[in-house]
Scaffold this motif. Sequence first.
Motif, PDB file in Angstrom:
ATOM      1  N   VAL A 163      18.422  -8.799  -4.268  1.00 53.93           N
ATOM      2  CA  VAL A 163      17.754  -9.490  -5.366  1.00 53.93           C
ATOM      3  C   VAL A 163      16.440 -10.115  -4.887  1.00 53.93           C
ATOM      4  CG1 VAL A 163      17.947 -11.408  -7.004  1.00 53.93           C
ATOM      5  CG2 VAL A 163      19.869  -9.837  -6.678  1.00 53.93           C
ATOM      6  N   ALA A 164      16.397 -10.606  -3.653  1.00 57.42           N
ATOM      7  CA  ALA A 164      15.142 -11.154  -3.122  1.00 57.42           C
ATOM      8  C   ALA A 164      14.070 -10.068  -3.038  1.00 57.42           C
ATOM      9  CB  ALA A 164      15.385 -11.773  -1.749  1.00 57.42           C
ATOM     10  N   LEU A 165      14.451  -8.887  -2.581  1.00 55.61           N
ATOM     11  CA  LEU A 165      13.479  -7.787  -2.528  1.00 55.61           C
ATOM     12  C   LEU A 165      13.060  -7.373  -3.942  1.00 55.61           C
ATOM     13  CD1 LEU A 165      14.891  -5.478   0.303  1.00 55.61           C
ATOM     14  CD2 LEU A 165      13.005  -7.107   0.448  1.00 55.61           C
ATOM     15  N   ALA A 166      14.018  -7.351  -4.867  1.00 56.02           N
ATOM     16  CA  ALA A 166      13.695  -6.991  -6.241  1.00 56.02           C
ATOM     17  C   ALA A 166      12.755  -8.017  -6.865  1.00 56.02           C
ATOM     18  CB  ALA A 166      14.976  -6.870  -7.061  1.00 56.02           C
ATOM     19  N   ASP A 167      12.983  -9.303  -6.595  1.00 59.64           N
ATOM     20  CA  ASP A 167      12.079 -10.337  -7.100  1.00 59.64           C
ATOM     21  C   ASP A 167      10.676 -10.162  -6.536  1.00 59.64           C
ATOM     22  OD1 ASP A 167      14.062 -11.501  -8.629  1.00 59.64           O
ATOM     23  OD2 ASP A 167      14.512 -13.090  -7.187  1.00 59.64           O
ATOM     24  N   ARG A 168      10.598  -9.758  -5.283  1.00 57.12           N
ATOM     25  CA  ARG A 168       9.293  -9.508  -4.657  1.00 57.12           C
ATOM     26  C   ARG A 168       8.576  -8.365  -5.378  1.00 57.12           C
ATOM     27  NH1 ARG A 168       7.406 -10.633   0.608  1.00 57.12           N
ATOM     28  NH2 ARG A 168       6.031  -9.073   1.567  1.00 57.12           N
TER      29      ARG A 168
ATOM     30  N   GLY B   3       5.157  -8.667  -7.567  1.00 55.49           N
ATOM     31  CA  GLY B   3       4.026  -7.808  -7.240  1.00 55.49           C
ATOM     32  C   GLY B   3       3.509  -7.047  -8.444  1.00 55.49           C
ATOM     33  N   PHE B   4       4.400  -6.495  -9.243  1.00 55.67           N
ATOM     34  CA  PHE B   4       3.946  -5.759 -10.422  1.00 55.67           C
ATOM     35  C   PHE B   4       3.395  -6.698 -11.485  1.00 55.67           C
ATOM     36  CE2 PHE B   4       6.206  -2.144  -8.625  1.00 55.67           C
ATOM     37  CZ  PHE B   4       5.363  -1.087  -9.003  1.00 55.67           C
ATOM     38  N   THR B   5       3.912  -7.920 -11.553  1.00 58.86           N
ATOM     39  CA  THR B   5       3.338  -8.903 -12.470  1.00 58.86           C
ATOM     40  C   THR B   5       1.898  -9.215 -12.086  1.00 58.86           C
ATOM     41  OG1 THR B   5       5.499  -9.884 -12.933  1.00 58.86           O
ATOM     42  CG2 THR B   5       3.571 -11.237 -13.394  1.00 58.86           C
ATOM     43  N   SER B   6       1.649  -9.347 -10.807  1.00 59.00           N
ATOM     44  CA  SER B   6       0.282  -9.635 -10.345  1.00 59.00           C
ATOM     45  C   SER B   6      -0.664  -8.465 -10.612  1.00 59.00           C
ATOM     46  CB  SER B   6       0.289  -9.963  -8.850  1.00 59.00           C
ATOM     47  OG  SER B   6       0.550  -8.811  -8.072  1.00 59.00           O
ATOM     48  N   LEU B   7      -0.108  -7.284 -10.805  1.00 56.94           N
ATOM     49  CA  LEU B   7      -0.921  -6.114 -11.135  1.00 56.94           C
ATOM     50  C   LEU B   7      -1.129  -5.969 -12.642  1.00 56.94           C
ATOM     51  CD1 LEU B   7       0.573  -3.485  -8.654  1.00 56.94           C
ATOM     52  CD2 LEU B   7      -1.649  -4.621  -8.494  1.00 56.94           C
TER      53      LEU B   7
ATOM     54  N   PRO C  81      17.771 -12.039 -12.877  1.00 57.30           N
ATOM     55  CA  PRO C  81      17.973 -11.510 -11.527  1.00 57.30           C
ATOM     56  C   PRO C  81      18.778 -10.220 -11.534  1.00 57.30           C
ATOM     57  CG  PRO C  81      19.545 -13.265 -11.950  1.00 57.30           C
ATOM     58  CD  PRO C  81      18.680 -13.168 -13.169  1.00 57.30           C
ATOM     59  N   SER C  82      18.271  -9.234 -10.889  1.00 60.98           N
ATOM     60  CA  SER C  82      18.950  -7.953 -10.766  1.00 60.98           C
ATOM     61  C   SER C  82      18.350  -7.234  -9.571  1.00 60.98           C
ATOM     62  CB  SER C  82      18.763  -7.116 -12.034  1.00 60.98           C
ATOM     63  OG  SER C  82      19.350  -5.841 -11.874  1.00 60.98           O
ATOM     64  N   ALA C  83      19.158  -6.398  -8.935  1.00 59.34           N
ATOM     65  CA  ALA C  83      18.641  -5.558  -7.850  1.00 59.34           C
ATOM     66  C   ALA C  83      17.889  -4.356  -8.389  1.00 59.34           C
ATOM     67  CB  ALA C  83      19.785  -5.102  -6.953  1.00 59.34           C
ATOM     68  N   ILE C  84      17.994  -4.112  -9.688  1.00 61.66           N
ATOM     69  CA  ILE C  84      17.299  -2.990 -10.325  1.00 61.66           C
ATOM     70  C   ILE C  84      16.053  -3.535 -11.009  1.00 61.66           C
ATOM     71  CG2 ILE C  84      17.467  -1.139 -12.024  1.00 61.66           C
ATOM     72  CD1 ILE C  84      20.517  -1.225 -11.601  1.00 61.66           C
ATOM     73  N   VAL C  85      14.918  -2.966 -10.666  1.00 63.02           N
ATOM     74  CA  VAL C  85      13.629  -3.411 -11.201  1.00 63.02           C
ATOM     75  C   VAL C  85      13.113  -2.350 -12.161  1.00 63.02           C
ATOM     76  CG1 VAL C  85      11.256  -4.070 -10.647  1.00 63.02           C
ATOM     77  CG2 VAL C  85      13.135  -4.680  -9.096  1.00 63.02           C
ATOM     78  N   ALA C  86      12.857  -2.742 -13.402  1.00 63.65           N
ATOM     79  CA  ALA C  86      12.323  -1.834 -14.411  1.00 63.65           C
ATOM     80  C   ALA C  86      10.958  -2.342 -14.851  1.00 63.65           C
ATOM     81  CB  ALA C  86      13.265  -1.738 -15.600  1.00 63.65           C
ATOM     82  N   VAL C  87       9.979  -1.442 -14.807  1.00 64.60           N
ATOM     83  CA  VAL C  87       8.613  -1.808 -15.183  1.00 64.60           C
ATOM     84  C   VAL C  87       8.170  -0.859 -16.295  1.00 64.60           C
ATOM     85  CG1 VAL C  87       6.281  -2.266 -14.364  1.00 64.60           C
ATOM     86  CG2 VAL C  87       8.205  -2.426 -12.762  1.00 64.60           C
ATOM     87  N   PRO C  88       8.098  -1.353 -17.536  1.00 61.99           N
ATOM     88  CA  PRO C  88       7.641  -0.486 -18.626  1.00 61.99           C
ATOM     89  C   PRO C  88       6.126  -0.329 -18.616  1.00 61.99           C
ATOM     90  CG  PRO C  88       8.193  -2.665 -19.467  1.00 61.99           C
ATOM     91  CD  PRO C  88       8.551  -2.669 -18.011  1.00 61.99           C
ATOM     92  N   GLY C  89       5.665   0.737 -19.255  1.00 58.74           N
ATOM     93  CA  GLY C  89       4.230   0.916 -19.463  1.00 58.74           C
ATOM     94  C   GLY C  89       3.437   1.286 -18.235  1.00 58.74           C
TER      95      GLY C  89
ATOM     96  N   VAL D  33       5.235   0.103  -1.422  1.00 57.78           N
ATOM     97  CA  VAL D  33       5.148   0.513  -2.823  1.00 57.78           C
ATOM     98  C   VAL D  33       4.076  -0.270  -3.549  1.00 57.78           C
ATOM     99  CG1 VAL D  33       6.396   0.424  -5.008  1.00 57.78           C
ATOM    100  CG2 VAL D  33       7.509   1.373  -2.976  1.00 57.78           C
ATOM    101  N   LEU D  34       4.021  -1.582  -3.347  1.00 54.51           N
ATOM    102  CA  LEU D  34       3.035  -2.393  -4.054  1.00 54.51           C
ATOM    103  C   LEU D  34       1.618  -2.051  -3.619  1.00 54.51           C
ATOM    104  CD1 LEU D  34       4.807  -5.878  -4.028  1.00 54.51           C
ATOM    105  CD2 LEU D  34       4.575  -4.281  -5.951  1.00 54.51           C
ATOM    106  N   ASN D  35       1.418  -1.796  -2.355  1.00 58.87           N
ATOM    107  CA  ASN D  35       0.088  -1.418  -1.889  1.00 58.87           C
ATOM    108  C   ASN D  35      -0.340  -0.073  -2.470  1.00 58.87           C
ATOM    109  OD1 ASN D  35      -0.350  -3.731  -0.345  1.00 58.87           O
ATOM    110  ND2 ASN D  35       0.660  -2.843   1.453  1.00 58.87           N
ATOM    111  N   ALA D  36       0.611   0.874  -2.568  1.00 57.41           N
ATOM    112  CA  ALA D  36       0.293   2.171  -3.173  1.00 57.41           C
ATOM    113  C   ALA D  36      -0.021   2.005  -4.661  1.00 57.41           C
ATOM    114  CB  ALA D  36       1.454   3.128  -2.965  1.00 57.41           C
ATOM    115  N   ALA D  37       0.731   1.122  -5.322  1.00 59.41           N
ATOM    116  CA  ALA D  37       0.501   0.904  -6.750  1.00 59.41           C
ATOM    117  C   ALA D  37      -0.859   0.276  -7.005  1.00 59.41           C
ATOM    118  CB  ALA D  37       1.590   0.002  -7.311  1.00 59.41           C
ATOM    119  N   ALA D  38      -1.324  -0.542  -6.086  1.00 60.19           N
ATOM    120  CA  ALA D  38      -2.588  -1.268  -6.269  1.00 60.19           C
ATOM    121  C   ALA D  38      -3.811  -0.492  -5.802  1.00 60.19           C
ATOM    122  CB  ALA D  38      -2.519  -2.598  -5.524  1.00 60.19           C
ATOM    123  N   SER D  39      -3.591   0.582  -5.080  1.00 60.21           N
ATOM    124  CA  SER D  39      -4.738   1.280  -4.471  1.00 60.21           C
ATOM    125  C   SER D  39      -5.556   2.063  -5.504  1.00 60.21           C
ATOM    126  CB  SER D  39      -4.221   2.242  -3.400  1.00 60.21           C
ATOM    127  OG  SER D  39      -3.376   3.216  -3.959  1.00 60.21           O
TER     128      SER D  39
END
Length: 361
Positions: free
Chosen positions: A287-292, A296-300, A308-316, A355-361
């Motif tokens: 869950v700590a990694l999922a929150d991270r 990260g995607f919120t900042s993007l 809280p969940s270990a599964i992270v879903a990002v729409p759009g 993953v976050l660095n790839a998403a932001a590049s």
Amino acid sequence: MSAQASPDVAAFPGLREAEYPDLPPGQLNAATHGLAPARTIAALRRALDAWAAGRPDTAGYEDSVAAARASFARITGTPLSQVALAGTVAGAVGLVAAALPAGAEVVTFQDDFSSLVHPFAARTDLRLRLVRLQDVADAVRPGTALVAVSAAQSADGRVADLPAIRAAAEAHGARVLLDATQSVGWLPIDAMSYDYVVCHGYKWLVSPHGACFLTVRPGAEPTLSPVFTGWYGADDPWDACYGPVPHLAPGARRFDARPAYLAYVGAAASLALVEELGVQAIHDHDVALADRLRDGFTSLGFSPVPGPSAIVAVPGVPAALTDRLQAAGAAFSSRAGNLRLAPHFYNTPSDVDHVLNAAAS
């Protein structure tokens, strides 16, 4: 973008080196398929080598089945006699669905995983009520026979309000069926709080396909029929191979499906590792990694489904971003219009940052 350090993310010292020495960065896809540790691969190779040499180890297979069953019982707080072996989630749910009387009302989440929902929909003589996830508990009423829901949703990671669902079911005399395939292994589950719990082990229990379990709370066995039981559901299977089974096994074992031996060879090794690490520790780590990831995607500029969940879903998420993730070698999935990421105990903050660095590049 460089993700900030996160010293509060707990790690499992030495795990990556011992069990996942060749794991590339960014493998965040446990919700699709967990990654087998080295001990599991070694156990499977030994079994395959013996088979190839003409020496299939039936006694060893049976030992692995017993060990996997016992591990699952301990992980879910279930008496050993109440853990049955299953082949698939749909098959285990079908056992429950087939036993309901005509006209019985079943409440479930309208967009839950099809293996949980369809066995009830296939019985056109049942009253199937499909509701929103947040409305499941409130939908239970006098006359409801069964509530069926996933503990954690495959599509977006939302965790059901299990205490409210249990309370509503108890208040109205309904039984509860929990699909824990997307939860057991990272979310602590007390299986004996529910009448039936089904879990396939190839996701968060990092086991091969085919290692599937069904728990039945003591006293709920008479609600099911052993109509699908073969010789393996006998009290002594090896003395019940021919003709009608003379004595069914006690408890839930009477509902055993014949196990796929190699799947349980792997599951015995994988579940032993889950026990060693501890589900609560895995939960905190995942869950700590999922929150991270969510931060990260919120900042993007995205709006991940809250935890809280270990599964992270990002729409759009645009196709160009998923293309960048693929180019970076990240493992993820797309479900119901969401980018889905699922870190597990073998992942580290560097996987998230990759993953976050790839998403932001």
